[in-house]
Design an enzyme around this catalytic site. Structure first.
Site, short mmCIF file in Angstrom:
data_model
loop_
_atom_site.label_atom_id
_atom_site.label_comp_id
_atom_site.label_asym_id
_atom_site.label_seq_id
_atom_site.Cartn_x
_atom_site.Cartn_y
_atom_site.Cartn_z
N ASP A 1 0.97 -1.21 0.01
CA ASP A 1 0.11 0.15 -0.13
C ASP A 1 1.18 1.29 -0.08
OD1 ASP A 1 -3.39 0.02 1.47
OD2 ASP A 1 -2.27 1.57 0.36
N ASP B 1 -2.64 4.85 -2.59
CA ASP B 1 -3.71 5.23 -1.62
C ASP B 1 -4.01 6.68 -2.26
OD1 ASP B 1 -5.35 5.22 0.80
OD2 ASP B 1 -4.00 7.02 1.27
N GLU C 1 -5.97 4.12 -6.30
CA GLU C 1 -7.38 4.25 -5.40
C GLU C 1 -7.47 5.81 -5.99
OE1 GLU C 1 -7.53 5.62 -1.53
OE2 GLU C 1 -9.59 4.70 -1.25
N ASP D 1 -12.52 0.07 3.80
CA ASP D 1 -13.17 1.40 3.86
C ASP D 1 -14.63 1.18 3.74
OD1 ASP D 1 -10.78 3.32 2.39
OD2 ASP D 1 -10.91 2.81 4.36
O1 TEU Z 1 -9.20 5.99 1.47
C1 TEU Z 1 -9.71 7.22 0.88
C2 TEU Z 1 -10.89 7.37 1.08
O2 TEU Z 1 -11.61 7.69 0.04
C3 TEU Z 1 -11.91 6.77 2.05
O3 TEU Z 1 -11.49 7.24 3.14
C4 TEU Z 1 -13.20 7.20 1.72
O4 TEU Z 1 -13.41 8.40 1.40
C5 TEU Z 1 -13.84 7.02 3.07
O5 TEU Z 1 -13.67 6.04 3.76
C6 TEU Z 1 -15.54 7.32 2.64
O6 TEU Z 1 -15.94 5.60 2.02
C7 TEU Z 1 -7.92 5.76 1.73
C8 TEU Z 1 -7.70 4.52 2.65
O7 TEU Z 1 -8.28 3.56 1.87
C9 TEU Z 1 -8.37 5.05 3.83
O8 TEU Z 1 -8.22 3.75 4.76
C10 TEU Z 1 -7.48 5.94 4.54
O9 TEU Z 1 -8.33 6.29 5.81
C11 TEU Z 1 -7.40 7.27 3.62
O10 TEU Z 1 -7.03 7.08 2.10
C12 TEU Z 1 -6.45 8.22 4.24
O11 TEU Z 1 -5.32 7.51 3.82
#
Ligand code: TEU
Length: 564
Positions: free
Chosen positions: A99, A207, A266, A340
């Site tokens: 990641d 990420d 992502e 998430d």
């Molecule tokens: O997620 C980004 C993100 O878009 C999610 O936080 C989403 O917007 C939110 O959970 C609503 O669904 C990434 C990672 O996957 C997440 O775990 C992290 O918290 C975030 O980035 C920050 O690094």
């Protein structure tokens, strides 16, 4: 030679390490716990493991706040433990992607500690620092340099007393955004990526990689909702400059290497038009993206924590749009779950009456689309939402920040909690349920987050030898992708687009046709469907009933047919 990339027929399994398996009894999953459970992955047949962050971190966002990109956090183990996991995966013919969290670091990363120490520190420009807005004193409400709202509630700027300036954080205040306009930042990231590739890893999940390019003028966003804050997304979300950065990253990190790598970006808010550019192989940016259209369809007017029922026609239109968009260029990722998202069997299925049928029907529908499927830990068992009832059950910074802000803004606490318990990220983060023992075989200690009580019947041990189990259904789906070229490469064609409850589509490759037909509701459905005599290669329940062009499907009944 066959130019088809290897990942067109691969299945990726996501491990969220703190909840997968604990080997030392401290209640937190770790690397050696994963290594001890690789037979589970081998049985499932997956090809790649995406490992959520295990780097040094204060754990403010469970590792998505990194303080040293080239060290393993002691809670997960050591670099030796990591190297052992990597070699064990490679020995089993599986790959490992890391990641990559480089939109931001932890506020405890030495880079930020230096940057915040003084206005003229050489690393000051590695992050986004701005004085209070004109006419405001430091700390005064409204003094934040832009009005943007954080993904994790509240402003995206926090005052640093030492220098009287604010720093930007799109997420939590412990996650300051790196300044990608600064070539020193970009080259430090590329050095680190090369270090991991040299160690033998097979690529990266990147990420929120589409928010790394901010408009340097940092303009305000349009006011949205009730928070009084603005929508900054047009000023930091998926800006054209992201393509330049990803192409530079490819040149600096991947070009010239002869490994078989996988990169997946992502990208919250990315459109299919943009995804055609990001995933076009000729542009050398990323192999595929995680888009968020289908996992936003049940967000109500108040957003994610104000859910509304899903209309299957919206889901078919959305996933169908992405199949059409990337049919002739680029590539789709396919997912329902990750760390998430709430668990799909509770969110889009039925985790009570038709738990097994709905979990397997949803899996069938997703996995046989054109694209690379991602299985999130526990999804292959049909794990459900946590069933939490109390604020004290929660661990996730997104949920806890949301609770504080929503209650302060006047929403009744029980309303806020209901939305969190239904849609919160902790639902995906309860420990993997290995067996019926007290902590589901996850730990011999006290788990960092409660194990779901339904592990007494919902667990891997109970499913391995049950041919009708969710696990064995996922295993068969992976097998179909590995054995039938039409699954990996066939054209996609949606059928019954307007039917409110049946999801049906066809794949076609060199004369072979595959049909997926599934009733995604709890009552019997039928439809006119004209298809030739064909072999049923996978069903989740019941016998196929199809007479004179009319198909009848019981609750959550799904079938896969092949016609050569
Ligand atoms: O997620 C980004 C993100 O878009 C999610 O936080 C989403 O917007 C939110 O959970 C609503 O669904 C990434 C990672 O996957 C997440 O775990 C992290 O918290 C975030 O980035 C920050 O690094």
């Amino acid at each position: 030679p066959d130019q088809t990339p290897w990942w067109t027929s691969a299945v990726v399994y996501q491990i969220y390490p703190r909840s997968f398996a604990d080997s030392n009894g401290d209640g937190v999953g770790d690397l050696n716990g994963i290594t001890a459970r690789l037979d589970h992955l081998a049985r499932l047949g997956v090809d790649v493991v995406w490992l959520s962050p295990v780097y040094a971190s204060p754990q403010a966002d469970n590792g998505y706040d990194i303080s040293d990109y080239q060290a393993i956090d002691p809670v997960f183990g050591t670099l030796d433990d990591f190297d052992r996991l990597l070699s064990e995966l490679h020995a089993r013919g599986m790959k490992l992607i890391m990641d990559l969290v480089v939109n931001h670091t932890s506020d405890e990363h030495p880079w930020f500690v230096e940057s915040r120490s003084s206005k003229d520190n050489p690393k000051r420009d590695w992050y986004w620092w701005r004085p209070p807005r004109d006419g405001f004193r430091p700390g005064e409400p409204g003094a934040e340099p832009t009005n943007w709202e954080s993904f994790f509630s509240g402003p995206t700027w926090t005052l640093d007393e030492t220098t009287g300036e604010y720093y930007l954080h799109l997420f939590d205040r412990k996650q300051p955004d790196l300044n990608w306009e600064n070539p020193e930042v970009r080259h430090a990231v590329y050095d680190m990526m090369r270090w991991w590739l040299d160690r033998g890893v097979d690529g990266f999940r990147m990420d929120v990689i589409n928010v790394i390019a901010k408009d340097p003028d940092l303009p305000d966003g349009a006011l949205t909702g009730t928070s009084g804050l603005g929508n900054g997304y047009p000023h930091y979300g998926t800006r054209p400059r992201v393509h330049d950065f990803l192409q530079e990253m490819h040149r600096e990190v991947f070009a010239g290497r002869d490994g078989e790598y996988l990169t997946v970006g992502e990208m919250p808010g990315v459109t299919w038009e943009q995804a055609r550019l990001f995933t076009d192989p000729a542009r050398h940016e990323v192999d595929m993206v995680f888009q968020f259209e289908h996992v936003s369809l049940d967000h109500g007017p108040g957003g994610k924590f104000d859910p509304k029922p899903l209309d299957l026609r919206d889901l078919k239109a959305s996933l169908g749009r992405w199949q059409t968009a990337l049919r002739d260029v680029g590539w789709n990722s396919l997912y329902w779950n990750n760390h998430d998202q709430a668990r799909v069997v509770s969110r889009f299925g039925d985790d009570r009456t038709y738990w097994r049928e709905s979990a397997t029907a949803l899996a069938t529908v997703l996995h046989l689309h054109r694209g690379t499927p991602y299985v999130y830990q526990g999804e292959e068992l049909g794990m459900t939402n946590a069933g939490f009832t109390d604020l004290a059950d929660l661990r996730d910074v997104e949920s806890l920040n949301h609770y504080r802000h929503a209650v302060a803004a006047g929403t009744p606490p029980e309303v806020v909690l209901d939305g969190i318990h239904r849609m919160g990220r902790d639902n995906a983060r309860t420990p993997v349920q290995w067996d019926a023992s007290p902590q589901a075989g996850f730990t011999t200690g006290t788990p960092w987050i409660a194990v779901n009580p339904n592990h007494t019947w919902l667990n891997a041990q109970a499913q391995y030898d049950d041919p009708k189990s969710v696990f064995n259904h996922y295993r068969r789906l992976v097998e179909l992708r590995h054995t039938l070229p039409v699954v990996a490469l066939g054209d996609f064609h949606m059928l019954l687009a307007d039917h409110p409850h049946i999801y049906a589509y066809q794949r076609e490759l060199d004369g072979t046709r595959l049909l997926v037909v599934a009733n995604l509701c709890g009552s019997e459905q039928s439809a006119e469907l004209d298809w030739p005599e064909a072999e049923v290669v996978l069903s989740n329940t019941g016998e196929l009933r199809w007479e004179d062009g009319k198909i009848t499907l019981g609750p959550w009944e799904a079938h896969v047919l092949v016609h050569d």
